[in-house]
Design a protein around this motif. Structure first.
Motif, PDB file in Angstrom:
ATOM      1  N   ASN A 271       5.326  19.047 -17.431  1.00  0.00           N
ATOM      2  CA  ASN A 271       4.701  18.568 -18.656  1.00  0.00           C
ATOM      3  C   ASN A 271       3.677  19.697 -19.420  1.00  0.00           C
ATOM      4  O   ASN A 271       2.780  19.195 -20.101  1.00  0.00           O
ATOM      5  N   THR A 272       4.077  21.064 -19.148  1.00  0.00           N
ATOM      6  CA  THR A 272       3.110  21.893 -19.471  1.00  0.00           C
ATOM      7  C   THR A 272       3.050  21.828 -21.227  1.00  0.00           C
ATOM      8  O   THR A 272       4.093  22.015 -21.584  1.00  0.00           O
ATOM      9  N   VAL A 273       1.808  21.979 -21.530  1.00  0.00           N
ATOM     10  CA  VAL A 273       1.577  22.003 -23.039  1.00  0.00           C
ATOM     11  C   VAL A 273       0.729  23.323 -23.490  1.00  0.00           C
ATOM     12  O   VAL A 273      -0.369  23.632 -22.864  1.00  0.00           O
ATOM     13  N   LEU A 274       1.487  24.117 -24.016  1.00  0.00           N
ATOM     14  CA  LEU A 274       0.946  25.371 -24.753  1.00  0.00           C
ATOM     15  C   LEU A 274       1.192  25.435 -26.286  1.00  0.00           C
ATOM     16  O   LEU A 274       0.751  24.393 -26.670  1.00  0.00           O
ATOM     17  N   PRO A 278       4.132  18.807 -28.481  1.00  0.00           N
ATOM     18  CA  PRO A 278       4.851  18.134 -27.435  1.00  0.00           C
ATOM     19  C   PRO A 278       5.798  17.367 -27.452  1.00  0.00           C
ATOM     20  O   PRO A 278       5.812  16.545 -28.499  1.00  0.00           O
ATOM     21  N   VAL A 279       6.776  17.279 -26.634  1.00  0.00           N
ATOM     22  CA  VAL A 279       8.023  16.424 -26.582  1.00  0.00           C
ATOM     23  C   VAL A 279       8.043  15.310 -25.494  1.00  0.00           C
ATOM     24  O   VAL A 279       7.957  15.351 -24.494  1.00  0.00           O
ATOM     25  N   ASN A 280       8.053  13.907 -26.076  1.00  0.00           N
ATOM     26  CA  ASN A 280       8.198  12.818 -25.309  1.00  0.00           C
ATOM     27  C   ASN A 280       9.735  12.354 -25.625  1.00  0.00           C
ATOM     28  O   ASN A 280      10.040  12.026 -26.866  1.00  0.00           O
ATOM     29  N   THR A 305       5.474  21.337 -23.736  1.00  0.00           N
ATOM     30  CA  THR A 305       6.074  22.240 -25.119  1.00  0.00           C
ATOM     31  C   THR A 305       7.189  22.937 -24.235  1.00  0.00           C
ATOM     32  O   THR A 305       7.418  24.102 -24.766  1.00  0.00           O
ATOM     33  N   THR A 306       7.596  22.571 -23.221  1.00  0.00           N
ATOM     34  CA  THR A 306       8.523  23.569 -22.523  1.00  0.00           C
ATOM     35  C   THR A 306       9.905  23.523 -22.963  1.00  0.00           C
ATOM     36  O   THR A 306      10.693  24.405 -22.867  1.00  0.00           O
TER      37      THR A 306
END
Length: 318
Positions: A271-274, A278-280, A305-306
């Motif tokens: 669930n890394t966010v850069l 973000p996508v759920n 955002t992976t």
């Protein structure tokens, strides 16, 4: 296969206030004459059916003497819905039951899993309860109640709708009960999370009477709240595509399950966010093999955002 044509509804946290010390409530009743009622189960009560009463007031029936409680403030209205679910007020003030309704606005029969949160007088979350309502037909409304018997907390004063999930009943997971017509059960566990790494395991059982052949990897498709495919997610083979040591690796070999045998496969993501959005994706549609009937599970993907979701090969349970 084209995506399901499901219409998303607005999500909002809803509340029902001013409930005192509560006693056990009756079970749910389908609204609408001539319909076969949907089935409903609570946590630990998988065989419960719709019907019954809450105190002296039958769930789903109008009551002139016990009107719904007024919303505690202008931002929380009992008339609003969270993905087809709304609180309707106390079913019976003497019995202390909180009423709710589930309405299927879509064009397929759905199975709903609804999580309710019980609030204390100070507004904190005291406990939760889950209701599973199976087989709610398009355009139909199912009415039900919640009460003290649904929670270990003795001082709760209101109910919030915490989460609503719905899957087509024809694609609902089958962890128990009669063997599906496909001859297999497919479902997902609650998973494991550590330092942003997520691993959820798909479980498959051959509950039929003939051998069941698997070939390597299941086919998967992440879906959003609207049950449409989430674009831009890369489906990768092998857990090591995301992280080492997840147990979702190894050769993708053909596998035959005899009746009664089981297999498993891992879903792995971070669930890394850069940079970016973000996508759920709460749902994943799974085809165990080519030509299999799909099953929709709810692993609650928080992909950050992976943009990556890995699946491991089917492995026989030992």
């Amino acid at each position: 296969m084209s995506p399901l044509r499901l219409r998303p509804t607005a999500a909002a946290a809803l509340s029902l206030a001013a409930l005192g010390m509560l006693s056990a409530c009756g079970r749910e009743t389908a609204v609408g004459a001539g319909d076969r009622p949907a089935s409903v189960a609570g946590a630990g009560d998988p065989s419960a059916s719709l019907g019954g009463a809450c105190g002296t007031h039958q769930a789903g029936a109008p009551s002139a003497s016990q009107p719904p409680a007024a919303p505690p403030d202008s931002s929380r209205s009992s008339a609003q819905e969270t993905n087809g679910v709304r609180m309707t007020g106390p079913g019976d003030r003497a019995g202390g039951c909180a009423g709710f309704q589930v309405t299927n606005h879509e064009d397929v029969t759905l199975t709903y899993t609804v999580t309710f949160g019980f609030r204390s007088a100070s507004g904190g979350l005291r406990d939760t309860a889950t209701r599973v309502l199976a087989g709610v037909k398009p355009g139909r409304t199912v009415s039900g109640t919640l009460g003290r018997g649904n929670t270990t907390a003795s001082d709760w004063s209101g109910v919030d709708i915490v989460k609503v999930r719905s899957v087509p009943t024809a694609e609902a997971p089958a962890p128990g009960g009669p063997c599906p017509a496909s001859g297999t059960r497919l479902y997902a566990d609650d998973g494991d999370a550590a330092m942003g790494l997520r691993v959820v395991t798909l479980h498959l059982e051959n509950c039929g009477s003939t051998p069941y052949h698997l070939a390597g990897y299941a086919r998967i498709s992440p879906l959003g709240l609207d049950h449409r495919v989430v674009p831009g997610v890369r489906i990768l083979h092998g857990g090591s595509a995301v992280a080492q040591g997840t147990g979702a690796d190894g050769p993708a070999r053909p596998l035959t399950l005899a009746p009664g045998e089981r297999a498993h496969a891992g879903l792995v993501w971070r669930n890394t966010v850069l940079a970016g959005t973000p996508v759920n994706a709460p749902y994943v549609r799974v085809w165990a093999r080519q030509g299999a009937r799909p099953v929709t599970v709810t692993p609650e993907l928080d992909l950050g955002t992976t943009g990556k979701l890995a699946i491991g090969p089917w492995k026989r349970d030992r």
